[in-house]
Scaffold this active site. Sequence first.
Site, PDB file in Angstrom:
ATOM      1  N   THR A 204      -3.837   2.776  36.360  1.00  0.00           N
ATOM      2  CA  THR A 204      -3.665   1.460  36.957  1.00  0.00           C
ATOM      3  C   THR A 204      -4.408   0.497  36.054  1.00  0.00           C
ATOM      4  OG1 THR A 204      -3.657   2.433  39.181  1.00  0.00           O
ATOM      5  CG2 THR A 204      -4.104   0.093  39.055  1.00  0.00           C
TER       6      THR A 204
ATOM      7  N   ASP B 232      -2.148   2.479  46.142  1.00  0.00           N
ATOM      8  CA  ASP B 232      -3.215   1.647  46.701  1.00  0.00           C
ATOM      9  C   ASP B 232      -3.230   0.235  46.126  1.00  0.00           C
ATOM     10  OD1 ASP B 232      -5.731   1.527  44.440  1.00  0.00           O
ATOM     11  OD2 ASP B 232      -4.214   3.064  44.174  1.00  0.00           O
TER      12      ASP B 232
ATOM     13  N   VAL C 282      -6.482   8.049  41.980  1.00  0.00           N
ATOM     14  CA  VAL C 282      -5.455   8.615  42.855  1.00  0.00           C
ATOM     15  C   VAL C 282      -5.337   7.717  44.086  1.00  0.00           C
ATOM     16  CG1 VAL C 282      -4.773  10.582  44.278  1.00  0.00           C
ATOM     17  CG2 VAL C 282      -5.812  10.960  42.027  1.00  0.00           C
TER      18      VAL C 282
END
Length: 280
Positions: free
Chosen positions: A154, A185, A205
Amino acid sequence: MKIIIHGGFFSESSQSNEVKLAKQNSLKAIAKKSYEFLKDNSAFETVAYAVSLLEDDELYNAGIGSQIQSDGIIRMSAAIMDGETQKMSGVINIQDVKNPIFVAKELIKEDDRVLGGNGAKQYANQHGFENFSTEIPQRKKEYEEKLKSGGKGTVGAVAIDKQGKLAVATSTGGKGFEIPGRISDSATVAGNFANKFCAVSCTGVGEDIVSNATAAKIVTRVTDGLTIENAFDRTFEELKEIDGFAGAIGIDSEGNVFHQDSYPTMVFASFDGLDFEVFD
């Protein structure tokens, strides 16, 4: 004025010294360029700009270079949050746009500020975002060979501007080979959260970050009076209880910059106009 950015985990792809050096140089350059932008722009504008530069770099799993899901399609997510207004906007599982973070930023003015799938893409089309394939040969090869690259990628940026206002932006290309429709997320308050006291962006994760409510917990704890370091430490101790895999970057309203990861090594860089800190 300060900025800190992250580009996921070093272990997400090749761990060669060549890739390490490339990421160090890239993050340093983007941090410096974003700081220069911050001089004449708000923290909110700057974090979107910084994340767009990360999305445009094939070294990272966001925008260009996003992972391919199990059905052969790339779906990306991104969010941005203004610490002053506490408004957050985002896109979830959007396809065929170059910079999901700019679509997320455009949504900040809407009443309906988090859109997913076809709705997100239709909104992008209606607001002048052109069709763009973010697939690169490396990701296609990984997909065809069914090679998983770790699922821990990310990108994000946190900034404090000269008015002392905070903002955060986060973008992801997914973990790769996931079930279509899986939600990360990045476009939730677990991975991207800011208020007047603190701003935090996460990587790792997604399921672990959501289970731990990582970004929201850190920001809430700073708001309640903990130092940013103690807020990070307590939240990451709780992450250990679920053996969670995550990293986070943050800045508080006093300009204190902090970062932490549960497993090595989150790639990051920060710059305050004089000094760089870059992952090793």
